[in-house]
Design a protein around this motif. Structure first.
Motif, PDB file in Angstrom:
ATOM      1  N   PRO A  54     -44.402 -49.573 107.999  1.00 24.56           N
ATOM      2  CA  PRO A  54     -45.642 -50.024 107.361  1.00 24.56           C
ATOM      3  C   PRO A  54     -46.653 -48.890 107.158  1.00 24.56           C
ATOM      4  CG  PRO A  54     -45.607 -50.686 109.659  1.00 24.56           C
ATOM      5  CD  PRO A  54     -44.251 -50.148 109.345  1.00 24.56           C
ATOM      6  N   LEU A  55     -47.459 -49.056 106.117  1.00 18.88           N
ATOM      7  CA  LEU A  55     -48.405 -48.010 105.741  1.00 18.88           C
ATOM      8  C   LEU A  55     -49.465 -47.781 106.811  1.00 18.88           C
ATOM      9  CD1 LEU A  55     -48.951 -49.099 102.021  1.00 18.88           C
ATOM     10  CD2 LEU A  55     -47.419 -47.322 102.880  1.00 18.88           C
ATOM     11  N   ILE A  56     -49.724 -48.798 107.632  1.00 16.64           N
ATOM     12  CA  ILE A  56     -50.831 -48.673 108.576  1.00 16.64           C
ATOM     13  C   ILE A  56     -50.432 -47.925 109.844  1.00 16.64           C
ATOM     14  CG2 ILE A  56     -52.101 -50.670 107.738  1.00 16.64           C
ATOM     15  CD1 ILE A  56     -50.887 -52.324 109.962  1.00 16.64           C
ATOM     16  N   VAL A  57     -49.177 -47.503 109.937  1.00 17.46           N
ATOM     17  CA  VAL A  57     -48.770 -46.668 111.078  1.00 17.46           C
ATOM     18  C   VAL A  57     -48.415 -45.285 110.537  1.00 17.46           C
ATOM     19  CG1 VAL A  57     -47.022 -46.287 112.866  1.00 17.46           C
ATOM     20  CG2 VAL A  57     -47.942 -48.582 112.486  1.00 17.46           C
ATOM     21  N   HIS A  58     -49.086 -44.263 111.075  1.00 16.31           N
ATOM     22  CA  HIS A  58     -48.868 -42.887 110.655  1.00 16.31           C
ATOM     23  C   HIS A  58     -47.448 -42.463 111.030  1.00 16.31           C
ATOM     24  CE1 HIS A  58     -50.165 -39.022 109.333  1.00 16.31           C
ATOM     25  NE2 HIS A  58     -49.983 -38.441 110.506  1.00 16.31           N
ATOM     26  N   GLU A  59     -46.688 -41.930 110.064  1.00 22.16           N
ATOM     27  CA  GLU A  59     -45.330 -41.429 110.317  1.00 22.16           C
ATOM     28  C   GLU A  59     -44.397 -42.509 110.881  1.00 22.16           C
ATOM     29  OE1 GLU A  59     -44.079 -38.288 109.671  1.00 22.16           O
ATOM     30  OE2 GLU A  59     -45.978 -37.684 108.752  1.00 22.16           O
ATOM     31  N   ALA A  60     -44.474 -43.692 110.325  1.00 19.21           N
ATOM     32  CA  ALA A  60     -43.700 -44.821 110.864  1.00 19.21           C
ATOM     33  C   ALA A  60     -42.196 -44.693 110.604  1.00 19.21           C
ATOM     34  CB  ALA A  60     -44.210 -46.125 110.255  1.00 19.21           C
ATOM     35  N   MET A  61     -41.425 -45.164 111.572  1.00 18.08           N
ATOM     36  CA  MET A  61     -39.990 -45.419 111.390  1.00 18.08           C
ATOM     37  C   MET A  61     -39.771 -46.868 111.788  1.00 18.08           C
ATOM     38  SD  MET A  61     -37.961 -42.242 113.072  1.00 18.08           S
ATOM     39  CE  MET A  61     -39.270 -41.535 114.059  1.00 18.08           C
ATOM     40  N   MET A  62     -39.244 -47.647 110.869  1.00 19.28           N
ATOM     41  CA  MET A  62     -39.139 -49.087 111.108  1.00 19.28           C
ATOM     42  C   MET A  62     -37.655 -49.431 111.256  1.00 19.28           C
ATOM     43  SD  MET A  62     -40.404 -51.772 108.364  1.00 19.28           S
ATOM     44  CE  MET A  62     -41.219 -53.274 108.768  1.00 19.28           C
ATOM     45  N   ILE A  63     -37.265 -49.703 112.478  1.00 23.40           N
ATOM     46  CA  ILE A  63     -35.843 -49.832 112.795  1.00 23.40           C
ATOM     47  C   ILE A  63     -35.467 -51.303 112.953  1.00 23.40           C
ATOM     48  CG2 ILE A  63     -34.043 -49.209 114.460  1.00 23.40           C
ATOM     49  CD1 ILE A  63     -35.932 -46.867 115.317  1.00 23.40           C
ATOM     50  N   GLU A  64     -34.527 -51.749 112.132  1.00 22.14           N
ATOM     51  CA  GLU A  64     -34.063 -53.138 112.235  1.00 22.14           C
ATOM     52  C   GLU A  64     -32.557 -53.130 112.487  1.00 22.14           C
ATOM     53  OE1 GLU A  64     -34.702 -55.671 108.817  1.00 22.14           O
ATOM     54  OE2 GLU A  64     -33.992 -57.427 109.908  1.00 22.14           O
ATOM     55  N   PRO A  65     -32.168 -53.276 113.749  1.00 27.36           N
ATOM     56  CA  PRO A  65     -30.734 -53.174 114.044  1.00 27.36           C
ATOM     57  C   PRO A  65     -29.928 -54.377 113.541  1.00 27.36           C
ATOM     58  CG  PRO A  65     -32.013 -53.489 116.072  1.00 27.36           C
ATOM     59  CD  PRO A  65     -32.996 -53.416 114.954  1.00 27.36           C
ATOM     60  N   THR A  66     -30.550 -55.513 113.409  1.00 23.33           N
ATOM     61  CA  THR A  66     -29.937 -56.802 113.040  1.00 23.33           C
ATOM     62  C   THR A  66     -29.051 -57.355 114.154  1.00 23.33           C
ATOM     63  OG1 THR A  66     -27.813 -56.296 111.978  1.00 23.33           O
ATOM     64  CG2 THR A  66     -29.812 -56.067 110.614  1.00 23.33           C
ATOM     65  N   GLU A  67     -28.799 -58.642 114.053  1.00 19.03           N
ATOM     66  CA  GLU A  67     -28.072 -59.363 115.102  1.00 19.03           C
ATOM     67  C   GLU A  67     -26.597 -59.033 115.146  1.00 19.03           C
ATOM     68  OE1 GLU A  67     -29.673 -60.583 112.551  1.00 19.03           O
ATOM     69  OE2 GLU A  67     -28.626 -62.240 111.563  1.00 19.03           O
ATOM     70  N   SER A  68     -26.068 -58.450 114.063  1.00 23.81           N
ATOM     71  CA  SER A  68     -24.607 -58.327 114.032  1.00 23.81           C
ATOM     72  C   SER A  68     -24.075 -57.083 114.745  1.00 23.81           C
ATOM     73  CB  SER A  68     -24.096 -58.389 112.584  1.00 23.81           C
ATOM     74  OG  SER A  68     -25.045 -57.965 111.660  1.00 23.81           O
TER      75      SER A  68
END
Ligand code: PLP
Length: 482
Positions: A414-428
Protein backbone atom coordinates in the motif's frame (compact mmCIF):
# COMPACT_ATOMS: atom_id res chain seq x y z
CA UNK A 1 23.95 -12.63 -25.73
CA UNK A 2 23.22 -16.29 -24.96
CA UNK A 3 21.43 -17.73 -27.95
CA UNK A 4 18.46 -18.83 -25.84
CA UNK A 5 17.79 -15.15 -25.07
CA UNK A 6 17.72 -14.16 -28.75
CA UNK A 7 14.54 -13.24 -30.53
CA UNK A 8 13.40 -15.57 -33.25
CA UNK A 9 14.17 -12.84 -35.80
CA UNK A 10 17.74 -12.63 -34.55
CA UNK A 11 18.15 -16.35 -35.07
CA UNK A 12 16.91 -16.18 -38.66
CA UNK A 13 19.32 -17.25 -41.40
CA UNK A 14 18.34 -17.03 -45.05
CA UNK A 15 17.26 -20.33 -46.52
CA UNK A 16 16.79 -22.29 -43.29
CA UNK A 17 13.51 -24.16 -43.00
CA UNK A 18 11.70 -26.17 -40.34
CA UNK A 19 9.73 -28.15 -42.91
CA UNK A 20 10.35 -30.23 -45.99
CA UNK A 21 7.39 -30.49 -48.36
CA UNK A 22 7.23 -32.10 -51.80
CA UNK A 23 7.12 -29.72 -54.74
CA UNK A 24 3.62 -28.32 -55.28
CA UNK A 25 1.94 -29.80 -58.35
CA UNK A 26 -1.32 -27.81 -58.11
CA UNK A 27 -1.90 -24.67 -60.20
CA UNK A 28 -0.40 -21.64 -58.46
CA UNK A 29 -3.34 -19.70 -57.00
CA UNK A 30 -1.13 -16.63 -56.81
CA UNK A 31 -1.55 -16.23 -60.55
CA UNK A 32 -5.27 -15.58 -60.07
CA UNK A 33 -4.69 -12.61 -57.79
CA UNK A 34 -4.50 -9.20 -59.51
CA UNK A 35 -0.98 -7.80 -59.38
CA UNK A 36 -2.01 -4.62 -57.56
CA UNK A 37 -3.32 -6.66 -54.62
CA UNK A 38 -0.11 -8.64 -54.18
CA UNK A 39 2.58 -7.71 -51.71
CA UNK A 40 5.55 -6.16 -53.45
CA UNK A 41 8.18 -7.74 -51.23
CA UNK A 42 8.39 -11.10 -49.48
CA UNK A 43 7.00 -11.18 -45.95
CA UNK A 44 9.69 -10.69 -43.34
CA UNK A 45 9.37 -14.01 -41.61
CA UNK A 46 12.12 -15.67 -39.62
CA UNK A 47 13.84 -18.50 -41.45
CA UNK A 48 14.82 -21.10 -38.95
CA UNK A 49 15.61 -24.79 -38.61
CA UNK A 50 13.27 -27.13 -36.76
CA UNK A 51 15.54 -27.71 -33.77
CA UNK A 52 16.10 -23.99 -33.25
CA UNK A 53 12.37 -23.40 -33.54
CA UNK A 54 11.59 -26.08 -30.95
CA UNK A 55 14.24 -24.72 -28.58
CA UNK A 56 13.07 -21.16 -29.04
CA UNK A 57 9.47 -21.84 -27.99
CA UNK A 58 10.34 -24.38 -25.34
CA UNK A 59 12.68 -21.89 -23.69
CA UNK A 60 10.12 -19.12 -23.94
CA UNK A 61 7.53 -21.29 -22.22
CA UNK A 62 9.98 -22.04 -19.42
CA UNK A 63 10.49 -18.34 -18.87
CA UNK A 64 6.85 -17.93 -17.85
CA UNK A 65 6.41 -17.69 -14.14
CA UNK A 66 3.13 -18.95 -12.72
CA UNK A 67 1.59 -20.57 -9.69
CA UNK A 68 2.14 -23.92 -11.36
CA UNK A 69 5.91 -23.58 -11.25
CA UNK A 70 6.69 -21.47 -8.22
CA UNK A 71 5.70 -19.53 -5.13
CA UNK A 72 3.90 -16.34 -6.14
CA UNK A 73 3.16 -14.25 -3.02
CA UNK A 74 1.78 -11.21 -4.85
CA UNK A 75 -0.11 -9.36 -2.12
CA UNK A 76 -3.70 -8.28 -2.84
CA UNK A 77 -3.75 -10.49 -5.93
CA UNK A 78 -4.31 -13.88 -4.28
CA UNK A 79 -2.26 -15.89 -6.73
CA UNK A 80 -3.29 -19.14 -5.14
CA UNK A 81 -3.32 -22.58 -6.63
CA UNK A 82 -6.39 -23.32 -8.73
CA UNK A 83 -7.34 -26.98 -8.52
CA UNK A 84 -7.19 -28.54 -11.98
CA UNK A 85 -10.58 -30.22 -11.53
CA UNK A 86 -12.22 -26.80 -11.95
CA UNK A 87 -10.34 -26.26 -15.19
CA UNK A 88 -11.54 -29.65 -16.40
CA UNK A 89 -15.17 -29.02 -15.58
CA UNK A 90 -15.65 -25.52 -16.98
CA UNK A 91 -15.22 -26.56 -20.66
CA UNK A 92 -18.10 -29.03 -20.28
CA UNK A 93 -20.32 -25.98 -20.80
CA UNK A 94 -18.47 -24.85 -23.92
CA UNK A 95 -21.22 -25.79 -26.33
CA UNK A 96 -23.89 -23.64 -24.76
CA UNK A 97 -24.46 -20.51 -26.80
CA UNK A 98 -25.30 -17.42 -24.75
CA UNK A 99 -28.12 -16.53 -27.15
CA UNK A 100 -30.00 -19.77 -26.48
CA UNK A 101 -33.47 -19.31 -25.03
CA UNK A 102 -33.86 -19.73 -21.30
CA UNK A 103 -35.71 -23.01 -21.80
CA UNK A 104 -32.68 -24.40 -23.63
CA UNK A 105 -30.24 -23.22 -20.94
CA UNK A 106 -31.90 -24.44 -17.78
CA UNK A 107 -28.72 -26.10 -16.48
CA UNK A 108 -26.68 -22.92 -16.80
CA UNK A 109 -29.39 -20.81 -15.21
CA UNK A 110 -29.77 -23.29 -12.35
CA UNK A 111 -26.01 -23.24 -11.78
CA UNK A 112 -25.94 -19.44 -11.69
CA UNK A 113 -28.96 -19.21 -9.42
CA UNK A 114 -27.36 -21.72 -7.07
CA UNK A 115 -24.18 -19.71 -7.18
CA UNK A 116 -26.04 -16.52 -6.27
CA UNK A 117 -27.67 -18.29 -3.35
CA UNK A 118 -24.36 -19.69 -2.09
CA UNK A 119 -22.72 -16.26 -2.28
CA UNK A 120 -25.65 -14.79 -0.30
CA UNK A 121 -25.06 -17.42 2.37
CA UNK A 122 -21.27 -16.90 2.46
CA UNK A 123 -21.54 -13.09 2.58
CA UNK A 124 -24.78 -12.54 4.52
CA UNK A 125 -26.38 -10.56 1.70
CA UNK A 126 -29.93 -10.85 0.33
CA UNK A 127 -29.21 -11.05 -3.40
CA UNK A 128 -26.25 -11.31 -5.76
CA UNK A 129 -25.71 -10.50 -9.42
CA UNK A 130 -22.98 -12.35 -11.30
CA UNK A 131 -22.75 -9.86 -14.16
CA UNK A 132 -19.69 -7.69 -13.37
CA UNK A 133 -16.53 -8.85 -15.16
CA UNK A 134 -13.96 -7.93 -12.48
CA UNK A 135 -13.54 -6.49 -9.02
CA UNK A 136 -13.31 -2.90 -10.18
CA UNK A 137 -16.36 -3.45 -12.41
CA UNK A 138 -18.21 -4.75 -9.34
CA UNK A 139 -17.27 -1.59 -7.47
CA UNK A 140 -18.69 0.58 -10.25
CA UNK A 141 -21.86 -1.54 -10.27
CA UNK A 142 -22.23 -1.32 -6.49
CA UNK A 143 -21.74 2.44 -6.51
CA UNK A 144 -24.41 2.76 -9.18
CA UNK A 145 -26.76 1.01 -6.74
CA UNK A 146 -25.86 3.57 -4.08
CA UNK A 147 -26.60 6.47 -6.41
CA UNK A 148 -29.86 4.90 -7.59
CA UNK A 149 -30.92 4.37 -3.97
CA UNK A 150 -30.43 8.00 -2.99
CA UNK A 151 -31.92 9.40 -6.16
CA UNK A 152 -34.93 7.14 -5.90
CA UNK A 153 -35.64 8.69 -2.51
CA UNK A 154 -35.39 12.14 -4.06
CA UNK A 155 -32.07 12.83 -2.32
CA UNK A 156 -29.87 14.34 -5.01
CA UNK A 157 -27.34 16.01 -2.72
CA UNK A 158 -25.41 12.90 -1.77
CA UNK A 159 -22.49 13.14 -4.15
CA UNK A 160 -19.52 12.17 -1.99
CA UNK A 161 -18.00 8.79 -1.34
CA UNK A 162 -15.63 8.52 1.60
CA UNK A 163 -12.60 6.29 1.05
CA UNK A 164 -9.99 5.51 3.72
CA UNK A 165 -6.39 5.80 2.53
CA UNK A 166 -5.82 2.08 3.25
CA UNK A 167 -8.39 1.19 0.57
CA UNK A 168 -7.49 -0.60 -2.62
CA UNK A 169 -6.61 1.88 -5.36
CA UNK A 170 -9.58 0.84 -7.45
CA UNK A 171 -12.00 2.20 -4.80
CA UNK A 172 -11.45 5.94 -5.35
CA UNK A 173 -11.08 5.33 -9.09
CA UNK A 174 -14.45 3.53 -9.26
CA UNK A 175 -16.15 6.21 -7.16
CA UNK A 176 -14.87 8.93 -9.51
CA UNK A 177 -15.94 6.89 -12.51
CA UNK A 178 -19.43 6.51 -11.05
CA UNK A 179 -19.65 10.30 -10.89
CA UNK A 180 -18.99 10.79 -7.18
CA UNK A 181 -16.62 13.16 -5.46
CA UNK A 182 -14.04 11.25 -3.43
CA UNK A 183 -13.14 12.27 0.10
CA UNK A 184 -10.09 10.46 1.43
CA UNK A 185 -9.61 9.98 5.16
CA UNK A 186 -6.33 9.10 6.81
CA UNK A 187 -5.76 5.92 8.75
CA UNK A 188 -5.24 5.96 12.50
CA UNK A 189 -1.78 4.92 13.78
CA UNK A 190 -2.96 1.31 14.26
CA UNK A 191 -3.81 1.12 10.55
CA UNK A 192 -7.58 1.24 11.05
CA UNK A 193 -10.03 3.94 10.03
CA UNK A 194 -9.59 7.11 12.10
CA UNK A 195 -13.05 7.46 13.66
CA UNK A 196 -12.67 11.16 14.42
CA UNK A 197 -11.66 11.82 10.84
CA UNK A 198 -14.69 9.82 9.71
CA UNK A 199 -17.06 11.76 12.00
CA UNK A 200 -15.66 14.99 10.59
CA UNK A 201 -16.02 13.75 7.02
CA UNK A 202 -19.68 12.63 7.01
CA UNK A 203 -22.52 15.02 6.27
CA UNK A 204 -25.60 15.60 4.15
CA UNK A 205 -23.46 15.14 1.02
CA UNK A 206 -22.31 11.66 2.06
CA UNK A 207 -23.50 9.00 -0.38
CA UNK A 208 -21.52 6.26 1.29
CA UNK A 209 -18.23 4.83 2.46
CA UNK A 210 -16.13 2.18 0.73
CA UNK A 211 -14.22 -0.07 3.07
CA UNK A 212 -11.58 -2.49 1.88
CA UNK A 213 -11.52 -5.18 4.52
CA UNK A 214 -9.05 -6.62 5.29
CA UNK A 215 -7.42 -3.34 4.30
CA UNK A 216 -4.44 -3.12 2.00
CA UNK A 217 -2.34 -3.25 5.16
CA UNK A 218 -3.61 -6.82 5.57
CA UNK A 219 -5.45 -5.78 8.72
CA UNK A 220 -9.00 -6.46 9.85
CA UNK A 221 -10.82 -3.23 10.64
CA UNK A 222 -11.52 -3.29 14.38
CA UNK A 223 -14.22 -0.60 14.48
CA UNK A 224 -16.58 -1.78 11.80
CA UNK A 225 -19.70 -1.53 13.96
CA UNK A 226 -18.89 2.04 14.93
CA UNK A 227 -18.00 2.93 11.32
CA UNK A 228 -21.31 1.48 10.13
CA UNK A 229 -23.19 3.47 12.75
CA UNK A 230 -21.51 6.76 11.87
CA UNK A 231 -22.11 6.36 8.15
CA UNK A 232 -25.69 5.11 8.45
CA UNK A 233 -26.63 7.84 10.91
CA UNK A 234 -25.33 10.38 8.42
CA UNK A 235 -27.65 8.85 5.80
CA UNK A 236 -24.92 7.14 3.78
CA UNK A 237 -24.62 3.52 2.66
CA UNK A 238 -21.76 1.13 3.34
CA UNK A 239 -19.81 -0.54 0.57
CA UNK A 240 -17.62 -3.54 1.35
CA UNK A 241 -14.69 -4.28 -0.96
CA UNK A 242 -14.60 -8.04 -0.50
CA UNK A 243 -12.03 -8.85 -3.17
CA UNK A 244 -10.01 -10.50 -0.43
CA UNK A 245 -12.79 -12.63 0.95
CA UNK A 246 -10.39 -15.54 1.36
CA UNK A 247 -9.40 -13.99 4.70
CA UNK A 248 -12.86 -14.26 6.25
CA UNK A 249 -14.95 -16.97 4.56
CA UNK A 250 -16.98 -18.97 7.01
CA UNK A 251 -15.85 -16.76 9.90
CA UNK A 252 -17.57 -13.39 9.52
CA UNK A 253 -20.01 -12.01 6.96
CA UNK A 254 -20.09 -8.45 5.58
CA UNK A 255 -23.90 -8.56 5.63
CA UNK A 256 -23.85 -9.13 9.39
CA UNK A 257 -21.47 -6.22 9.89
CA UNK A 258 -23.96 -3.72 8.48
CA UNK A 259 -22.83 -3.41 4.88
CA UNK A 260 -25.47 -2.57 2.29
CA UNK A 261 -23.57 -3.56 -0.85
CA UNK A 262 -20.35 -5.39 -1.64
CA UNK A 263 -18.38 -7.15 -4.32
CA UNK A 264 -16.17 -10.19 -4.27
CA UNK A 265 -13.61 -11.43 -6.77
CA UNK A 266 -14.34 -14.94 -7.94
CA UNK A 267 -10.98 -14.94 -9.72
CA UNK A 268 -9.13 -14.44 -6.44
CA UNK A 269 -11.09 -16.15 -3.72
CA UNK A 270 -12.82 -18.89 -5.66
CA UNK A 271 -10.28 -20.31 -8.05
CA UNK A 272 -9.60 -18.99 -11.51
CA UNK A 273 -6.11 -18.54 -12.85
CA UNK A 274 -5.59 -14.81 -13.28
CA UNK A 275 -2.96 -12.23 -13.99
CA UNK A 276 -2.38 -10.72 -17.37
CA UNK A 277 -5.84 -9.23 -17.38
CA UNK A 278 -8.62 -11.72 -17.18
CA UNK A 279 -11.16 -13.10 -17.57
CA UNK A 280 -12.48 -12.32 -14.11
CA UNK A 281 -15.75 -12.06 -12.28
CA UNK A 282 -16.79 -9.53 -9.64
CA UNK A 283 -20.27 -10.47 -8.35
CA UNK A 284 -22.12 -7.79 -6.40
CA UNK A 285 -24.24 -8.55 -3.36
CA UNK A 286 -26.88 -6.25 -1.91
CA UNK A 287 -29.23 -6.03 1.02
CA UNK A 288 -32.96 -6.13 0.33
CA UNK A 289 -33.41 -2.35 0.10
CA UNK A 290 -31.10 -2.30 -2.96
CA UNK A 291 -32.59 -5.29 -4.81
CA UNK A 292 -34.87 -3.15 -7.06
CA UNK A 293 -31.79 -1.45 -8.55
CA UNK A 294 -29.90 -4.60 -9.49
CA UNK A 295 -28.77 -5.09 -13.09
CA UNK A 296 -31.09 -6.88 -15.52
CA UNK A 297 -31.72 -9.60 -16.32
CA UNK A 298 -32.36 -11.33 -12.99
CA UNK A 299 -32.52 -15.11 -12.92
CA UNK A 300 -35.84 -16.05 -11.40
CA UNK A 301 -37.80 -19.21 -10.78
CA UNK A 302 -41.15 -19.85 -12.41
CA UNK A 303 -44.14 -20.06 -10.08
CA UNK A 304 -44.03 -23.84 -10.27
CA UNK A 305 -40.47 -23.72 -8.95
CA UNK A 306 -39.39 -26.04 -11.77
CA UNK A 307 -37.84 -23.78 -14.36
CA UNK A 308 -35.76 -20.62 -14.46
CA UNK A 309 -36.24 -17.61 -16.67
CA UNK A 310 -34.56 -14.25 -17.19
CA UNK A 311 -36.55 -11.29 -15.93
CA UNK A 312 -35.84 -7.98 -17.65
CA UNK A 313 -38.90 -6.29 -16.21
CA UNK A 314 -37.25 -4.27 -13.45
CA UNK A 315 -38.14 -0.60 -13.97
CA UNK A 316 -35.77 0.71 -11.29
CA UNK A 317 -32.78 -1.34 -12.43
CA UNK A 318 -29.48 0.39 -13.14
CA UNK A 319 -29.62 -1.57 -16.43
CA UNK A 320 -27.31 -4.07 -18.01
CA UNK A 321 -23.64 -3.77 -17.15
CA UNK A 322 -22.14 -6.69 -19.06
CA UNK A 323 -23.02 -8.59 -22.21
CA UNK A 324 -25.02 -11.74 -21.56
CA UNK A 325 -24.85 -12.87 -17.90
CA UNK A 326 -21.23 -12.26 -16.96
CA UNK A 327 -18.10 -14.35 -17.50
CA UNK A 328 -19.81 -17.70 -17.25
CA UNK A 329 -16.67 -19.88 -17.37
CA UNK A 330 -15.28 -18.18 -14.29
CA UNK A 331 -18.59 -18.69 -12.52
CA UNK A 332 -18.51 -22.42 -13.30
CA UNK A 333 -15.00 -22.75 -11.86
CA UNK A 334 -16.02 -20.89 -8.72
CA UNK A 335 -19.10 -23.08 -8.41
CA UNK A 336 -16.97 -26.24 -8.61
CA UNK A 337 -14.53 -24.81 -6.08
CA UNK A 338 -17.23 -23.97 -3.53
CA UNK A 339 -19.01 -27.28 -4.03
CA UNK A 340 -15.85 -29.35 -3.70
CA UNK A 341 -14.67 -27.56 -0.56
CA UNK A 342 -18.06 -27.22 1.13
CA UNK A 343 -18.78 -24.93 4.07
CA UNK A 344 -16.11 -26.44 6.30
CA UNK A 345 -13.54 -26.42 3.51
CA UNK A 346 -14.08 -22.74 2.76
CA UNK A 347 -13.61 -21.88 6.40
CA UNK A 348 -10.45 -23.96 6.52
CA UNK A 349 -9.14 -22.19 3.41
CA UNK A 350 -9.54 -18.83 5.16
CA UNK A 351 -7.98 -20.10 8.37
CA UNK A 352 -4.97 -21.40 6.46
CA UNK A 353 -4.62 -18.20 4.43
CA UNK A 354 -4.46 -16.21 7.65
CA UNK A 355 -2.23 -18.74 9.40
CA UNK A 356 0.26 -18.77 6.52
CA UNK A 357 0.50 -14.98 6.39
CA UNK A 358 1.04 -14.75 10.13
CA UNK A 359 3.63 -17.52 9.97
CA UNK A 360 5.63 -15.63 7.34
CA UNK A 361 5.24 -12.33 9.20
CA UNK A 362 6.48 -13.80 12.45
CA UNK A 363 9.41 -15.55 10.79
CA UNK A 364 10.48 -12.26 9.20
CA UNK A 365 10.23 -10.26 12.43
CA UNK A 366 13.61 -8.89 13.48
CA UNK A 367 14.99 -9.21 9.95
CA UNK A 368 12.55 -6.96 8.18
CA UNK A 369 10.44 -4.25 9.77
CA UNK A 370 6.73 -4.73 10.39
CA UNK A 371 5.09 -1.29 10.31
CA UNK A 372 1.80 -2.37 11.91
CA UNK A 373 2.85 -5.20 14.14
CA UNK A 374 -0.34 -7.00 15.03
CA UNK A 375 -2.05 -10.18 13.90
CA UNK A 376 -2.52 -9.84 10.18
CA UNK A 377 -5.11 -11.43 7.95
CA UNK A 378 -4.31 -13.19 4.65
CA UNK A 379 -1.33 -10.97 3.84
CA UNK A 380 1.35 -9.09 5.71
CA UNK A 381 3.21 -5.87 4.99
CA UNK A 382 6.92 -5.59 5.80
CA UNK A 383 9.65 -3.12 4.84
CA UNK A 384 13.45 -3.36 4.57
CA UNK A 385 13.67 -1.19 7.71
CA UNK A 386 17.26 -0.87 8.87
CA UNK A 387 18.54 -2.73 5.79
CA UNK A 388 18.01 0.57 3.97
CA UNK A 389 21.13 1.94 5.65
CA UNK A 390 23.16 -0.34 3.37
CA UNK A 391 21.79 1.51 0.39
CA UNK A 392 19.22 -1.04 -0.71
CA UNK A 393 15.50 -0.60 -1.06
CA UNK A 394 12.42 -2.72 -1.58
CA UNK A 395 12.93 -2.88 -5.31
CA UNK A 396 16.44 -4.34 -4.81
CA UNK A 397 15.06 -7.04 -2.54
CA UNK A 398 12.36 -7.89 -5.07
CA UNK A 399 15.02 -8.23 -7.80
CA UNK A 400 17.11 -10.47 -5.56
CA UNK A 401 14.09 -12.72 -4.97
CA UNK A 402 13.76 -13.28 -8.72
CA UNK A 403 17.26 -14.79 -8.81
CA UNK A 404 16.22 -17.12 -6.00
CA UNK A 405 13.29 -18.43 -8.03
CA UNK A 406 10.43 -16.47 -6.51
CA UNK A 407 7.91 -14.10 -7.95
CA UNK A 408 8.40 -10.98 -5.81
CA UNK A 409 5.62 -9.85 -3.52
CA UNK A 410 3.68 -6.70 -4.37
CA UNK A 411 5.99 -3.75 -3.77
CA UNK A 412 5.45 -0.05 -3.06
CA UNK A 413 1.83 -0.84 -2.21
CA UNK A 414 0.00 0.00 0.00
CA UNK A 415 1.00 3.57 -0.75
CA UNK A 416 0.74 4.63 2.88
CA UNK A 417 3.67 2.43 3.93
CA UNK A 418 7.12 3.64 2.87
CA UNK A 419 9.00 0.94 0.90
CA UNK A 420 6.21 -1.60 1.39
CA UNK A 421 6.42 -5.29 0.52
CA UNK A 422 3.01 -6.91 0.63
CA UNK A 423 3.32 -10.66 0.99
CA UNK A 424 0.34 -12.93 0.42
CA UNK A 425 1.36 -16.57 0.74
CA UNK A 426 -2.22 -17.89 0.22
CA UNK A 427 -3.76 -20.94 1.83
CA UNK A 428 -2.49 -23.44 -0.70
CA UNK A 429 1.20 -23.31 0.27
CA UNK A 430 2.86 -25.86 2.50
CA UNK A 431 4.97 -25.06 5.52
CA UNK A 432 8.08 -26.24 3.64
CA UNK A 433 7.46 -23.74 0.85
CA UNK A 434 6.97 -20.94 3.35
CA UNK A 435 10.17 -21.92 5.20
CA UNK A 436 12.14 -21.89 1.97
CA UNK A 437 10.78 -18.46 1.10
CA UNK A 438 11.63 -17.13 4.55
CA UNK A 439 15.15 -18.56 4.16
CA UNK A 440 15.48 -16.74 0.85
CA UNK A 441 14.36 -13.49 2.48
CA UNK A 442 16.85 -14.05 5.30
CA UNK A 443 19.62 -14.86 2.83
CA UNK A 444 18.96 -11.62 1.00
CA UNK A 445 19.07 -9.65 4.24
CA UNK A 446 22.45 -11.25 5.04
CA UNK A 447 23.81 -10.48 1.61
CA UNK A 448 22.65 -6.88 1.89
CA UNK A 449 25.00 -6.52 4.85
CA UNK A 450 27.99 -8.33 3.34
CA UNK A 451 27.71 -7.64 -0.38
CA UNK A 452 25.19 -4.96 -1.21
CA UNK A 453 26.70 -4.62 -4.68
CA UNK A 454 25.49 -8.13 -5.55
CA UNK A 455 21.97 -7.18 -4.52
CA UNK A 456 22.17 -4.07 -6.69
CA UNK A 457 23.22 -6.24 -9.63
CA UNK A 458 20.25 -8.61 -9.29
CA UNK A 459 18.58 -10.16 -11.19
CA UNK A 460 21.31 -11.95 -13.10
CA UNK A 461 19.20 -14.96 -14.13
CA UNK A 462 16.80 -13.13 -16.44
CA UNK A 463 17.25 -11.95 -20.05
CA UNK A 464 16.55 -8.37 -18.95
CA UNK A 465 17.70 -7.20 -15.53
CA UNK A 466 16.77 -3.66 -14.67
CA UNK A 467 14.97 -1.82 -17.43
CA UNK A 468 14.25 1.87 -17.00
CA UNK A 469 10.82 1.22 -15.51
CA UNK A 470 9.20 4.46 -16.63
CA UNK A 471 10.33 4.03 -20.23
CA UNK A 472 9.41 0.35 -20.15
CA UNK A 473 5.88 1.25 -19.03
CA UNK A 474 5.38 4.35 -21.20
CA UNK A 475 7.22 3.39 -24.37
CA UNK A 476 7.35 -0.38 -24.47
CA UNK A 477 9.11 -1.83 -27.51
CA UNK A 478 7.04 -4.90 -28.30
CA UNK A 479 8.11 -5.59 -31.86
CA UNK A 480 11.38 -6.52 -33.50
CA UNK A 481 13.32 -3.67 -35.03
CA UNK A 482 16.70 -4.12 -36.63
C1 PLP B 1 -7.90 -7.07 -6.77
C2 PLP B 1 -8.67 -6.11 -5.96
C3 PLP B 1 -9.60 -5.25 -6.55
C4 PLP B 1 -9.80 -5.13 -8.05
O1 PLP B 1 -10.18 -6.32 -8.67
P1 PLP B 1 -9.98 -6.49 -10.26
O2 PLP B 1 -10.64 -7.78 -10.58
O3 PLP B 1 -8.50 -6.51 -10.49
O4 PLP B 1 -10.63 -5.33 -10.93
C5 PLP B 1 -10.33 -4.42 -5.72
N1 PLP B 1 -10.14 -4.42 -4.40
C6 PLP B 1 -9.23 -5.23 -3.79
C7 PLP B 1 -9.09 -5.20 -2.30
C8 PLP B 1 -8.46 -6.10 -4.55
O5 PLP B 1 -7.58 -6.89 -3.95
Amino acid sequence: MRSEYKLIFERSREGRRAYDLPECDAPDAMNEIPAELKANAPLRLPEIAEIDLVRHYTNLSRRNFGVDNGFYPLGSCTMKYNPKINEELAPLFDNVHPLLDAEMSQGCLALMKDMEDMLCEICGMDAFTLQPAAGAHGELTGLMHIRAYHEHRGDFERKTIIVPDAAHGTNPASAAMAGFKVKEIKSAPDGGVDLDALRAAVGPDTAGLMLTNPSTLGLFERNIKEIAKIVHEAGGLLYYDGANLNAIMGIVRPGDMGFDVMHINLHKTFSTPHGGGGPGSGPVGVKSHLIPFMPVPRIEEDEDGQTYYLNYDKPESIGKIKSFYGNFGVIVKAFCYIRSLGAEGLKEASENAVLNANYVMNKLRGIYEIPHDRTCMHECVVTPGELMQYGVNTSDIAKALIDRGYHPPTIYFPLIVHEAMMIEPTESESRETLDEFVDAMKGIAEQVKTDAAAIHAAPVTTPVGRPDEVTAARKPVVKFED
